[in-house]
Design an enzyme around this catalytic site. Structure first.
Site, PDB file in Angstrom:
ATOM      1  N   ASP A 273       0.853  -1.187   0.000  1.00 53.18           N
ATOM      2  CA  ASP A 273       0.000   0.000   0.000  1.00 53.18           C
ATOM      3  C   ASP A 273       0.887   1.234   0.000  1.00 53.18           C
ATOM      4  OD1 ASP A 273      -3.183   0.402   0.573  1.00 53.18           O
ATOM      5  OD2 ASP A 273      -2.026   2.123   1.305  1.00 53.18           O
ATOM      6  N   CYS A 369     -14.024   0.383  -8.058  1.00 54.54           N
ATOM      7  CA  CYS A 369     -15.018   0.913  -7.114  1.00 54.54           C
ATOM      8  C   CYS A 369     -15.512   2.295  -7.536  1.00 54.54           C
ATOM      9  CB  CYS A 369     -14.442   0.958  -5.697  1.00 54.54           C
ATOM     10  SG  CYS A 369     -12.993   2.023  -5.525  1.00 54.54           S
TER      11      CYS A 369
END
Length: 425
Positions: A273, A369
């Site tokens: 990340d 998303c």
């Protein structure tokens, strides 16, 4: 209208009326031709109030919350002329929303746990509560308010949320507000976050259970409401494929995909990340669940890093590869229709890199998303990525957001998450 109603009137175009009849709950500023006082009380239309939507020909089309500073000028709350839009009305809306969660998720928990302990309780327009998003994390409800009308209703709605859930035997005690999304500026609302009401915990760090795993969350500083509940069952899909595999979890946030893979028997999981604070929580969650010995964590800008990794087999081995299960859970690459072409290029590039990492027989779990990146556009980007990577894909399954994020037909903005699992053949 056959009856005199107490609300001010917003006169709307026929185009807006057609959209409402098709199920879309928004009226845009350009579609409101006039605002008039209530014929019954003389009440003027003010920011955030309930207005009756009346078509140019005089036909009543619904009641809505008015937003005078937003391009979305009115958001429908009911198309039933018998609704009074009072406290009892909002209680019914919350009860309907909660019953839906109980029906669709109440018996799906793992290891005897309830999936209702970590779920979305209210999903804005899809639950008839425009501008209100509420997630539950154990004893805490985290609320996001994004419209002026719902801002005025906070002191009514928050107690109702607690009351409805408690009446069903749920142990909920506090409301934490994450009213810090930039969209509030478009409504002329200030940004804020913190505990609502009286007594509150001393910390916004909470522990929650999902899919039989424990997670430490930072409600105050984490993304959105602190976690992403919409992927709950998609994580299980990855978990079911993970046994014995070496997993690369990209855009891992606080580690839910990677933790599910490790819990499913993965030999090793590398979580990646760009946020160090998210990685710190992910590592903490790995230790919390006794999975830290099979997980490791890397900070990187994945969009730039992943293609480099795909070309460097030595680096792959150094990071725990070669990998035979890759998870791509990127943030929305576009939040407007104007940027869809650039977003498609981004999805194509990261998916091609993920495919290049995989051997024949390896698995790719990938998603988008953004509702602007429709299911068909995502599928096109994945197909182009497969061509770029010179691989053939066999689809294992296609999924969407969890049922506590319901998709309201006629309102495409409520359908924003598409998730695919493929095998490289």
């Amino acid at each position: 209208m056959k009856t005199t109603r107490p609300f001010p009137i917003a006169r709307i175009t026929r185009k807006a009326a057609r959209s409402l009849k098709a199920g879309h709950p928004w009226v845009y500023a350009s579609e409101v031709t006039a605002l008039e006082p209530s014929p019954a009380s003389g009440q003027e239309a003010t920011n955030g109030c309930v207005v009756d939507l009346v078509e140019e020909g005089g036909t009543w089309q619904g009641a809505a919350l008015l937003s005078l500073e937003s391009t979305i000028r009115a958001r429908v709350v009911t198309r039933n002329a018998n609704d009074r839009v009072d406290e009892a009305f909002w209680r019914r809306r919350i009860e309907y929303a909660w019953r839906h969660r109980v029906a669709t998720m109440g018996s799906r928990g793992l290891d005897g746990e309830s999936d209702l302990l970590a779920c979305r309780v209210a999903f804005s327009e899809a639950d008839g509560l425009p501008g209100l998003t509420v997630d539950r994390y154990g004893q805490v409800l985290v609320a996001q308010v994004g419209t002026y009308g719902m801002e005025l209703l906070r002191e009514t709605v928050y107690p109702l949320l607690l009351d409805v859930l408690r009446a069903d035997g749920q142990d909920v005690r506090w409301v934490f507000e994450r009213c810090d999304a930039p969209v509030r500026a478009k409504e002329g609302l200030p940004l804020r976050k913190g505990w609502w009401g009286g007594e509150a915990p001393s910390s916004a760090l909470v522990s929650v259970r999902e899919n039989g795993l424990s997670f430490e969350l930072d409600l105050e500083n984490g993304q959105k409401t602190g976690y992403f509940l919409d992927q709950k069952y998609n994580r299980r899909a990855v978990r079911e494929l993970a046994a014995g595999r070496r997993v690369l979890d990209c855009f891992c946030h606080v580690g839910p995909f990677g933790l599910n893979a490790a819990a499913g028997g993965a030999a090793f999981v590398r979580c990646v990340d760009a946020s160090q604070s998210a990685l710190d929580l992910a590592a903490q969650n790995a230790r919390l669940n006794g999975l830290g010995d099979r997980m490791d964590f890397t900070r990187a800008d994945i969009v730039e890093w992943l293609p480099l990794l795909a070309r460097d087999k030595g680096l792959q081995r150094e990071l725990g590869g070669p990998f035979d299960l890759v998870v791509l859970d990127p943030p929305a690459f576009t939040k407007s229709r104007a940027n869809v072409r650039g977003a498609m290029r981004g999805y194509r590039e990261i998916n091609a890199a993920g495919m290049r990492l995989l051997p024949r027989g390896g698995y790719l779990a990938t998603c988008s998303c953004s509702h602007f990146m429709t299911r068909d556009l995502l599928a096109q980007a994945i197909a182009e990525a497969a061509h770029d990577a010179n691989v053939q894909l066999r689809q294992v399954e296609e999924r969407q957001q969890a049922p506590d994020h319901p998709i309201l037909w006629g309102f495409p903005e409520s359908h924003y998450l598409d998730f695919f699992v493929f095998q490289v053949v």
